[in-house]
Design a protein around this motif. Structure first.
Motif, PDB file in Angstrom:
ATOM      1  N   LEU A 189       0.831  -1.206   0.000  1.00 30.60           N
ATOM      2  CA  LEU A 189       0.000   0.000   0.000  1.00 30.60           C
ATOM      3  C   LEU A 189       0.866   1.256   0.000  1.00 30.60           C
ATOM      4  CD1 LEU A 189      -2.917  -0.756   2.518  1.00 30.60           C
ATOM      5  CD2 LEU A 189      -2.911  -0.944   0.025  1.00 30.60           C
ATOM      6  N   ILE A 190       1.921   1.241   0.789  1.00 30.34           N
ATOM      7  CA  ILE A 190       2.815   2.389   0.845  1.00 30.34           C
ATOM      8  C   ILE A 190       3.501   2.600  -0.504  1.00 30.34           C
ATOM      9  CG2 ILE A 190       4.969   3.234   1.856  1.00 30.34           C
ATOM     10  CD1 ILE A 190       4.073   2.129   4.517  1.00 30.34           C
ATOM     11  N   ASP A 191       3.866   1.525  -1.164  1.00 32.42           N
ATOM     12  CA  ASP A 191       4.553   1.629  -2.448  1.00 32.42           C
ATOM     13  C   ASP A 191       3.669   2.216  -3.551  1.00 32.42           C
ATOM     14  OD1 ASP A 191       6.924   0.712  -1.450  1.00 32.42           O
ATOM     15  OD2 ASP A 191       6.630  -1.365  -2.091  1.00 32.42           O
ATOM     16  N   LEU A 192       2.368   2.280  -3.316  1.00 33.58           N
ATOM     17  CA  LEU A 192       1.480   2.909  -4.295  1.00 33.58           C
ATOM     18  C   LEU A 192       1.746   4.402  -4.419  1.00 33.58           C
ATOM     19  CD1 LEU A 192      -1.939   1.143  -3.577  1.00 33.58           C
ATOM     20  CD2 LEU A 192      -0.419   0.803  -5.538  1.00 33.58           C
ATOM     21  N   ARG A 193       2.531   4.950  -3.510  1.00 38.36           N
ATOM     22  CA  ARG A 193       2.883   6.363  -3.599  1.00 38.36           C
ATOM     23  C   ARG A 193       3.524   6.684  -4.954  1.00 38.36           C
ATOM     24  NH1 ARG A 193       7.146   9.686   0.277  1.00 38.36           N
ATOM     25  NH2 ARG A 193       6.909  11.701  -0.768  1.00 38.36           N
ATOM     26  N   ASP A 194       4.297   5.773  -5.488  1.00 38.58           N
ATOM     27  CA  ASP A 194       4.950   6.024  -6.774  1.00 38.58           C
ATOM     28  C   ASP A 194       3.948   6.094  -7.915  1.00 38.58           C
ATOM     29  OD1 ASP A 194       7.473   6.074  -5.589  1.00 38.58           O
ATOM     30  OD2 ASP A 194       7.698   3.902  -5.748  1.00 38.58           O
ATOM     31  N   LEU A 195       2.797   5.452  -7.770  1.00 35.00           N
ATOM     32  CA  LEU A 195       1.740   5.517  -8.787  1.00 35.00           C
ATOM     33  C   LEU A 195       0.798   6.689  -8.557  1.00 35.00           C
ATOM     34  CD1 LEU A 195       0.645   1.784  -9.224  1.00 35.00           C
ATOM     35  CD2 LEU A 195       1.885   3.195 -10.869  1.00 35.00           C
ATOM     36  N   LEU A 196       0.493   6.965  -7.292  1.00 33.68           N
ATOM     37  CA  LEU A 196      -0.498   7.984  -6.954  1.00 33.68           C
ATOM     38  C   LEU A 196       0.112   9.368  -6.792  1.00 33.68           C
ATOM     39  CD1 LEU A 196      -2.500   5.874  -4.347  1.00 33.68           C
ATOM     40  CD2 LEU A 196      -3.141   6.337  -6.715  1.00 33.68           C
ATOM     41  N   GLY A 197       1.418   9.425  -6.539  1.00 31.54           N
ATOM     42  CA  GLY A 197       2.084  10.706  -6.399  1.00 31.54           C
ATOM     43  C   GLY A 197       1.971  11.338  -5.031  1.00 31.54           C
TER      44      GLY A 197
ATOM     45  N   ARG B  49       1.503  10.540  -0.503  1.00 32.88           N
ATOM     46  CA  ARG B  49       1.391   9.615   0.614  1.00 32.88           C
ATOM     47  C   ARG B  49      -0.081   9.292   0.852  1.00 32.88           C
ATOM     48  NH1 ARG B  49       5.678   9.390   4.489  1.00 32.88           N
ATOM     49  NH2 ARG B  49       7.530  10.504   3.752  1.00 32.88           N
ATOM     50  N   SER B  50      -0.332   8.249   1.574  1.00 28.35           N
ATOM     51  CA  SER B  50      -1.702   7.831   1.848  1.00 28.35           C
ATOM     52  C   SER B  50      -1.827   7.474   3.330  1.00 28.35           C
ATOM     53  CB  SER B  50      -2.065   6.616   0.984  1.00 28.35           C
ATOM     54  OG  SER B  50      -1.428   5.442   1.474  1.00 28.35           O
ATOM     55  N   PRO B  51      -3.015   7.122   3.795  1.00 29.25           N
ATOM     56  CA  PRO B  51      -3.174   6.691   5.190  1.00 29.25           C
ATOM     57  C   PRO B  51      -2.288   5.505   5.569  1.00 29.25           C
ATOM     58  CG  PRO B  51      -5.305   7.109   4.197  1.00 29.25           C
ATOM     59  CD  PRO B  51      -4.307   7.187   3.088  1.00 29.25           C
ATOM     60  N   ALA B  52      -1.781   4.787   4.577  1.00 30.04           N
ATOM     61  CA  ALA B  52      -0.920   3.645   4.864  1.00 30.04           C
ATOM     62  C   ALA B  52       0.320   4.058   5.651  1.00 30.04           C
ATOM     63  CB  ALA B  52      -0.509   2.955   3.564  1.00 30.04           C
ATOM     64  N   HIS B  53       0.819   5.269   5.396  1.00 31.42           N
ATOM     65  CA  HIS B  53       2.006   5.742   6.100  1.00 31.42           C
ATOM     66  C   HIS B  53       1.714   5.931   7.595  1.00 31.42           C
ATOM     67  CE1 HIS B  53       2.930   6.655   1.898  1.00 31.42           C
ATOM     68  NE2 HIS B  53       4.205   6.663   2.242  1.00 31.42           N
ATOM     69  N   SER B  54       0.554   6.515   7.897  1.00 29.19           N
ATOM     70  CA  SER B  54       0.175   6.686   9.303  1.00 29.19           C
ATOM     71  C   SER B  54      -0.080   5.338   9.966  1.00 29.19           C
ATOM     72  CB  SER B  54      -1.083   7.561   9.414  1.00 29.19           C
ATOM     73  OG  SER B  54      -0.833   8.875   8.943  1.00 29.19           O
ATOM     74  N   MET B  55      -0.675   4.406   9.231  1.00 27.20           N
ATOM     75  CA  MET B  55      -0.935   3.081   9.777  1.00 27.20           C
ATOM     76  C   MET B  55       0.351   2.387  10.193  1.00 27.20           C
ATOM     77  SD  MET B  55      -3.715   1.827   6.953  1.00 27.20           S
ATOM     78  CE  MET B  55      -3.576   0.106   7.429  1.00 27.20           C
ATOM     79  N   ALA B  56       1.374   2.476   9.333  1.00 24.71           N
ATOM     80  CA  ALA B  56       2.638   1.809   9.632  1.00 24.71           C
ATOM     81  C   ALA B  56       3.234   2.326  10.936  1.00 24.71           C
ATOM     82  CB  ALA B  56       3.618   2.006   8.478  1.00 24.71           C
ATOM     83  N   ARG B  57       3.161   3.632  11.131  1.00 21.47           N
ATOM     84  CA  ARG B  57       3.715   4.231  12.350  1.00 21.47           C
ATOM     85  C   ARG B  57       2.969   3.748  13.599  1.00 21.47           C
ATOM     86  NH1 ARG B  57       6.404   9.439  11.276  1.00 21.47           N
ATOM     87  NH2 ARG B  57       6.508   9.796   9.026  1.00 21.47           N
ATOM     88  N   MET B  58       1.674   3.509  13.462  1.00 23.84           N
ATOM     89  CA  MET B  58       0.843   3.176  14.614  1.00 23.84           C
ATOM     90  C   MET B  58       0.691   1.678  14.851  1.00 23.84           C
ATOM     91  SD  MET B  58      -0.233   5.912  16.195  1.00 23.84           S
ATOM     92  CE  MET B  58      -1.609   5.231  17.127  1.00 23.84           C
ATOM     93  N   LEU B  59       1.299   0.840  14.044  1.00 22.71           N
ATOM     94  CA  LEU B  59       1.050  -0.599  14.112  1.00 22.71           C
ATOM     95  C   LEU B  59       1.379  -1.208  15.473  1.00 22.71           C
ATOM     96  CD1 LEU B  59       2.136  -2.287  10.762  1.00 22.71           C
ATOM     97  CD2 LEU B  59      -0.139  -2.212  11.782  1.00 22.71           C
ATOM     98  N   ASN B  60       2.526  -0.848  16.028  1.00 20.82           N
ATOM     99  CA  ASN B  60       2.967  -1.448  17.292  1.00 20.82           C
ATOM    100  C   ASN B  60       2.704  -2.953  17.279  1.00 20.82           C
ATOM    101  OD1 ASN B  60       3.849  -1.872  19.909  1.00 20.82           O
ATOM    102  ND2 ASN B  60       2.136  -0.815  20.897  1.00 20.82           N
ATOM    103  N   PRO B  61       3.331  -3.671  16.345  1.00 15.64           N
ATOM    104  CA  PRO B  61       2.972  -5.078  16.135  1.00 15.64           C
ATOM    105  C   PRO B  61       3.185  -5.990  17.322  1.00 15.64           C
ATOM    106  CG  PRO B  61       4.964  -4.498  14.939  1.00 15.64           C
ATOM    107  CD  PRO B  61       4.390  -3.224  15.429  1.00 15.64           C
ATOM    108  N   LEU B  62       4.144  -5.683  18.206  1.00 18.91           N
ATOM    109  CA  LEU B  62       4.402  -6.534  19.363  1.00 18.91           C
ATOM    110  C   LEU B  62       3.735  -6.020  20.629  1.00 18.91           C
ATOM    111  CD1 LEU B  62       8.130  -7.568  18.785  1.00 18.91           C
ATOM    112  CD2 LEU B  62       6.025  -8.704  18.032  1.00 18.91           C
ATOM    113  N   ARG B  63       2.869  -5.012  20.461  1.00 19.68           N
ATOM    114  CA  ARG B  63       2.017  -4.479  21.539  1.00 19.68           C
ATOM    115  C   ARG B  63       2.830  -3.967  22.735  1.00 19.68           C
ATOM    116  NH1 ARG B  63      -0.210  -6.015  17.533  1.00 19.68           N
ATOM    117  NH2 ARG B  63      -2.291  -6.970  17.379  1.00 19.68           N
ATOM    118  N   ALA B  64       3.854  -3.206  22.457  1.00 22.66           N
ATOM    119  CA  ALA B  64       4.611  -2.573  23.539  1.00 22.66           C
ATOM    120  C   ALA B  64       3.701  -1.614  24.294  1.00 22.66           C
ATOM    121  CB  ALA B  64       5.806  -1.816  22.973  1.00 22.66           C
ATOM    122  N   PRO B  65       3.802  -1.530  25.608  1.00 16.05           N
ATOM    123  CA  PRO B  65       2.939  -0.632  26.370  1.00 16.05           C
ATOM    124  C   PRO B  65       3.250   0.843  26.139  1.00 16.05           C
ATOM    125  CG  PRO B  65       4.563  -1.652  27.804  1.00 16.05           C
ATOM    126  CD  PRO B  65       4.667  -2.346  26.485  1.00 16.05           C
ATOM    127  N   ALA B  66       4.455   1.124  25.613  1.00 18.78           N
ATOM    128  CA  ALA B  66       4.835   2.511  25.345  1.00 18.78           C
ATOM    129  C   ALA B  66       5.269   2.645  23.889  1.00 18.78           C
ATOM    130  CB  ALA B  66       5.957   2.959  26.269  1.00 18.78           C
TER     131      ALA B  66
END
Length: 333
Positions: free
Chosen positions: A171-179, A181-198
């Motif tokens: 989804l982030i790589d679609l930036r090269d097609l769309l010109g 950034r998209s919400p995907a960039h904000s999502m990546a920052r907020m993922l916290n995949p291992l659920r750290a408390p901070a």
């Protein structure tokens, strides 16, 4: 007559005009993004959805719902140790070196488990974290299982987005097609995949500071610190005051950290990653870099409850920096 595609309702809600369009509810946003990750959306719908959301800017409700949907497609290893701090790195640096990496490593030297995730590979003149890690001799993990093992033994692990959430990387790589950034960039920052408390969060546009703060509250994130980072990374600019918006156990808090210098510094003429190693080893002096490293670490230390005031956090960060070479755990090999 062809039946309407199930995803069309979400594009319509966002794009029916100035007076009739509206933001998605949390449940709508969750269902929409889940369809995106399940690949139940046509390419033209996806592009329209991402750009319509980008134009109006995602709301905290939408962003938190997008993250909830994305997390369902990430497999967390059963043997993952408790992670203390999640640190995302997706912006890249072009004015100054990524001194924040040393901040994260300084915390790891103290036994704080720091999980850093990010991406690189863009040819836009910026320095990205994966390339810097290679320069520092830090091995990027190839899976969350490997990251869990490194967190256990070295208190620090770095992994690229494509290794644990390849659908979001696409989804982030679609930036090269769309010109854009998209919400995907904000999502990546907020993922916290291992659920750290901070969580530490850096944004470039000040308006996203509140969006990330409120989205974290909706996600039930116990603690997060969000501020306008240098270049958009999680890095305090010591030449400027820094407003930190945080969540602290269910409460929204704001605190301004004053500038460390009365006059500004020029941007780096060249971005030589070797200077990170040299600064860490005490081979060079750089007041801006040192203030950036310790200032960023201080925000994290206060967030983690290692200090009960801004002044105490900054004093502790300075002490840890001055003692780093004596540490028994050297995360930079």
């Amino acid at each position: 007559m062809t039946a309407e595609h199930p995803f069309a309702q979400y594009v319509r809600t966002l794009g029916r005009g100035k007076k009739a369009s509206r933001a998605l509810t949390g449940e709508e946003a969750y269902r929409a993004m889940r369809m995106v990750f399940a690949e139940e959306v046509e390419p033209v719908q996806l592009g329209a959805f991402l750009m319509l959301t980008r134009v109006k800017e995602e709301t905290p409700e939408e962003l938190s719902a997008f993250v909830r949907a994305a997390r369902e497609f990430i497999a967390i290893p059963a043997n993952t140790p408790e992670v203390d701090l999640d640190w995302s790195s997706y912006a890249g640096k072009r004015r100054h070196l990524p001194w924040f990496i040393l901040s994260a490593l300084l915390l790891a030297e103290q036994g704080i488990r720091v999980f850093m995730h990010g991406m690189g590979g863009r040819q836009d003149g910026r320095l990205y974290t994966p390339e810097i890690m290679a320069t520092l001799g830090i091995h990027a993990c190839h899976s969350l299982d490997e990251a869990a093992a490194q967190l256990q033994t070295r208190h620090f692990a770095f992994i690229t987005l494509e290794q644990f959430c390849p659908k979001l990387r696409k989804l982030i790589d679609l930036r090269d097609l769309l010109g854009l950034r998209s919400p995907a960039h904000s999502m990546a920052r907020m993922l916290n995949p291992l659920r750290a408390p901070a969580m530490m969060q850096g944004v470039f546009h000040p308006g996203y500071r509140d969006i990330h703060q409120q989205a974290a509250l909706l996600l039930g994130q116990p603690r997060i610190a969000v501020f306008r980072g240098e270049g958009g990374e999680i890095e305090r600019n010591p030449d400027r005051p820094c407003l930190v918006a945080s969540v602290q156990d269910g409460a929204l808090v704001e605190e301004e950290w004053p500038a460390r210098f009365s006059s500004g510094h020029f941007k780096d003429e060249t971005l030589d990653p070797q200077r990170l190693l040299q600064l860490w080893r005490g081979e060079i002096d750089d007041e801006y870099a040192t203030a950036s490293v310790t200032g960023t670490a201080a925000i994290a230390l206060k967030l983690l409850g290692k200090a009960d005031s801004r002044e105490a956090a900054e004093a502790l960060a300075t002490t840890l920096w001055n003692d780093r070479i004596k540490s028994s755990l050297d995360v930079i090999r």
